[in-house]
Design an enzyme around this catalytic site. Structure first.
Site, PDB file in Angstrom:
ATOM      1  CG  ASP A   1      -1.738   1.222   1.360  1.00  0.00           C
ATOM      2  OD1 ASP A   1      -2.437   1.565   0.388  1.00  0.00           O
ATOM      3  OD2 ASP A   1      -1.657   1.878   2.424  1.00  0.00           O
TER       4      ASP A   1
ATOM      5  CG  ASP B   1      -1.218   7.678   0.443  1.00  0.00           C
ATOM      6  OD1 ASP B   1      -0.102   8.076   0.089  1.00  0.00           O
ATOM      7  OD2 ASP B   1      -2.260   7.842  -0.229  1.00  0.00           O
TER       8      ASP B   1
END
Length: 707
Positions: free
Chosen positions: A542, A544
């Site tokens: 992922d 952020d």
């Protein structure tokens, strides 16, 4: 090489894609032009893999719609080819170099090669032709390129069946250079039970003359040879019909050179040590001479007084003639190798008349009595030494020296008396009976002469001469070996002055460079294991909150800040040969908070700080759009796995919220949660696996992959 048998049946699944790794050579458009104009036999897709370490200007010739460009971030041609074939879906994948020139009918000939390959054929090689330079002999570098014409299974033009690539899990990314990665995969395809054949299509490989140091830099391939030996055994060269290299001779020449340098260094060190010892002995002799003169003068004074008192007590009226006394004193002091002025001064002091008072006579008698006991053991020697005539005083010096050593051994107290104490003891012993003063002076000089280690500088001199001779011999042998190597490279070439100079210089540098890279390869690949299909082939992150600090709806590349240890963790994954990708929800695009161009700029900033990723999969939709790609749905994981050419079950998803874990679970991938400030406690509790930091999550992945 195995050629398809005559019973091979044509097959219809001949659709193919072409993968071209490149570092931005200007010849790339020339290599792509016959592919784009191939007509009905044109490839289904052309994948150009940009292997430049950093993003640069657009690659020339890649603006065609049929060309797709991927980035591998400068990790070498093996990684670039591996990334390229996994991004395709056709039954065949053809690998081309970016500097070859396919024939105009190359696509038609390739289709015929693939159609004639039986089901047991895993790869078909094209013919590589290298035209020699016109009107002259090829240089050493050009002969290296000419050797490609007969090389087996090189990926300058090599077609592999997808099932064969999948069976061996593609290219081994540990080969970081354009060397041996094609031989490695060919051997593994053969080991998997496939055959390799020779096709009829043709490519022309241009011959180019490399720079001065190209042949020296090429010795880095010795480290790749070590990896080949670790993976395929010591006889791997026989399997590819490659003659043994010159490394044994390089090793011998390097050993001779190192030995010559070591012998020369030893000779220099021994010579310097001999010079230091000689200088120290010379300085010690000068100091001993001055100190010995002072002690001898004091001793002669005491001997003179004691002898006068002894003669007076015994009623002796005879006294040596002044001239004889002076000559003998000078002789005795000359035995000490003293300068002439000092000997004259000592003789003058000896000849000075002295009168001993009664008090001195009594003191002399007391000293004689005190030294009488230790002197009995050497009485005979003392009398022999002290009864010599005045003119033979110098000849009595060795006997007196032996007497002094025996007396020092028999005397009580410290074994190393100070010079004055030695002088007083010698004076008392010598004064025990009437002795001519010159003989006493000779005995004292011999007694006080310092004993030196015989020829202390001779041994370093011998070592220096022997080492120097060895260094010269080894140096001549190294020159002969280097000359032989240089001539082997010069003889078949154009023999121009520039070529001869280049061969002479590089022939001296190549052997030690080859040995250095060989040793580095032995260490780097000491634990290398055969390439195999891994349970984990890709790691999806992922963005952020996992790789970079979360800035809601960030549209400013300057605000991109990687989390601590992110770059190191990603580098470890890349070094392990695993693919890396990003799967990220970016609903700010759907909300109008950021534009697609701003999103692309932020992603580029992430990549510039953390290194290249093999795939980016971003969902720009909002929650209400009902798409299949937004996490927690598995769409992004499926897209990334498909782009990487792996099964979703071979992926690991690392994220910071429950949606990341839900997407991994739905896709059949393994999920690892790295909680942070925005992770809810129930998400942490429901996660299948958690890690306190990103580095720890990567460590878990690599540990499982090692098993």
């Amino acid at each position: 090489m195995t050629v398809p048998g005559p019973t091979a049946q044509p097959r219809q699944d001949t659709a193919y894609s072409v993968v071209v790794p490149t570092v931005g050579r200007p010849e790339l458009p020339r290599a792509l032009r016959p592919l784009l104009g191939g007509g009905a036999a044109a490839p289904a897709e052309i994948v150009v893999v940009d292997d430049r370490p950093h993003p640069g200007p657009p690659l020339p010739g890649t603006g065609h719609p049929a060309v797709r460009v991927l980035r591998s971030g400068g990790r070498g041609p093996a990684c670039a080819r591996d990334l390229g074939w996994r991004a395709t879906r056709t039954p065949w994948v053809v690998f081309l170099d970016d500097d070859v020139v396919p024939d105009p009918d190359w696509t038609t000939a390739l289709a015929a090669d693939l159609a004639s390959a039986g089901g047991h054929v895993g790869g078909v090689q094209g013919r590589i032709e290298v035209p020699p330079p016109p009107g002259r002999r090829p240089t050493d570098a050009e002969r290296g390129t000419l050797g490609l014409a007969g090389a087996a299974w090189i990926t300058a033009d090599m077609a592999y069946r997808r099932t064969a690539l999948e069976a061996v899990d593609g290219f081994d990314r540990r080969f970081r250079r354009a060397y041996r990665e094609d031989t490695d995969i060919a051997l593994r395809v053969l080991d998997a039970g496939f055959a390799l054949g020779q096709g009829r299509r043709r490519c022309v490989h241009p011959v180019r003359d490399a720079g001065l140091w190209r042949s020296v830099a090429a010795q880095a391939g010795n480290a790749d040879d070590v990896l080949m030996r670790r993976l395929h055994g010591r006889r791997w060269r026989e399997r590819v019909a490659e003659p043994p290299g010159r490394f044994p001779r390089h090793a011998a020449a390097t050993a001779v050179l190192v030995s010559a340098v070591a012998a020369g260094a030893l000779a220099a060190a021994a010579s310097a040590a001999a010079d230091r010892r000689a200088a120290a002995e010379h300085a010690a002799d000068r100091r001993a001479g001055v100190a010995g003169l002072a002690v001898a003068l004091l001793l002669l004074r005491s001997v003179s007084r004691t002898a006068a008192l002894t003669r007076a007590a015994a009623g002796a009226a005879a006294r040596p003639a002044p001239r004889a006394l002076a000559g003998t004193a000078a002789t005795a002091l000359a035995a000490r190798a003293l300068p002439a002025p000092l000997a004259v001064a000592a003789a003058a002091t000896l000849l000075r008349p002295r009168r001993a008072p009664a008090r001195a006579r009594d003191a002399a008698a007391a000293r004689s009595a005190r030294f009488a006991a230790p002197g009995r053991a050497a009485g005979s020697a003392a009398r022999a030494a002290l009864a010599v005539p005045a003119r033979g005083a110098a000849a009595a010096a060795p006997t007196a020296a032996a007497l002094g050593r025996r007396l020092r051994a028999a005397a009580p107290g410290p074994r190393r008396p100070v010079p004055l104490r030695r002088a007083a003891g010698a004076a008392a012993v010598l004064g025990a009976r009437p002795v001519p003063a010159p003989a006493a002076a000779a005995a004292a000089a011999a007694l006080l002469t310092p004993r030196r280690a015989a020829a202390s500088a001779a041994r370093p001199r011998r070592i220096a001469r022997a080492s120097g001779a060895a260094a010269a011999g080894l140096g001549l042998l190294w020159l002969a070996m280097t000359a032989e190597f240089a001539w082997r490279r010069i003889a078949p070439g154009p023999r121009t002055p520039a070529e001869i100079l280049r061969m002479v210089v590089t022939s001296a540098l190549i052997p030690p460079a080859a040995c250095a890279h060989r040793l580095a390869g032995e260490w780097r690949h000491r634990r290398a294991r055969p390439h195999r299909a891994r349970p984990v082939k890709a790691v999806l992150f992922d963005r952020d909150g996992t790789l970079v600090h979360d800035v809601p709806y960030n549209a400013d590349p300057a605000k991109v800040r990687p989390v601590e240890g992110a770059r190191q963790a990603l580098d470890r994954v890349r070094a392990a040969g695993l693919r890396v990708g990003v799967v990220s929800n970016q609903s700010g695009v759907a909300r109008g908070r950021i534009t697609p161009d701003q999103l692309q700029a932020v992603n580029a900033a992430v990549e510039s700080r953390l290194g290249p990723f093999d795939v980016w999969c971003v969902c720009p939709h909002g929650e209400a759009d009902g798409c299949d790609c937004r996490k927690p749905r598995p769409g992004l994981v499926h897209q990334a796995a498909a782009a990487l050419g792996v099964d979703p079950g071979e992926c690991v998803v690392i994220g910071d919220i429950g949606a990341d874990m839900a997407a991994a679970r739905a896709a059949g991938a393994r999920g690892i949660l790295v909680p942070n400030g925005r992770t809810r406690p129930e998400e942490t509790a429901a996660a299948p696996e958690t890690a306190p930091h990103l580095a720890d999550a990567v460590r878990r992945v690599l540990r499982a992959e090692a098993r």
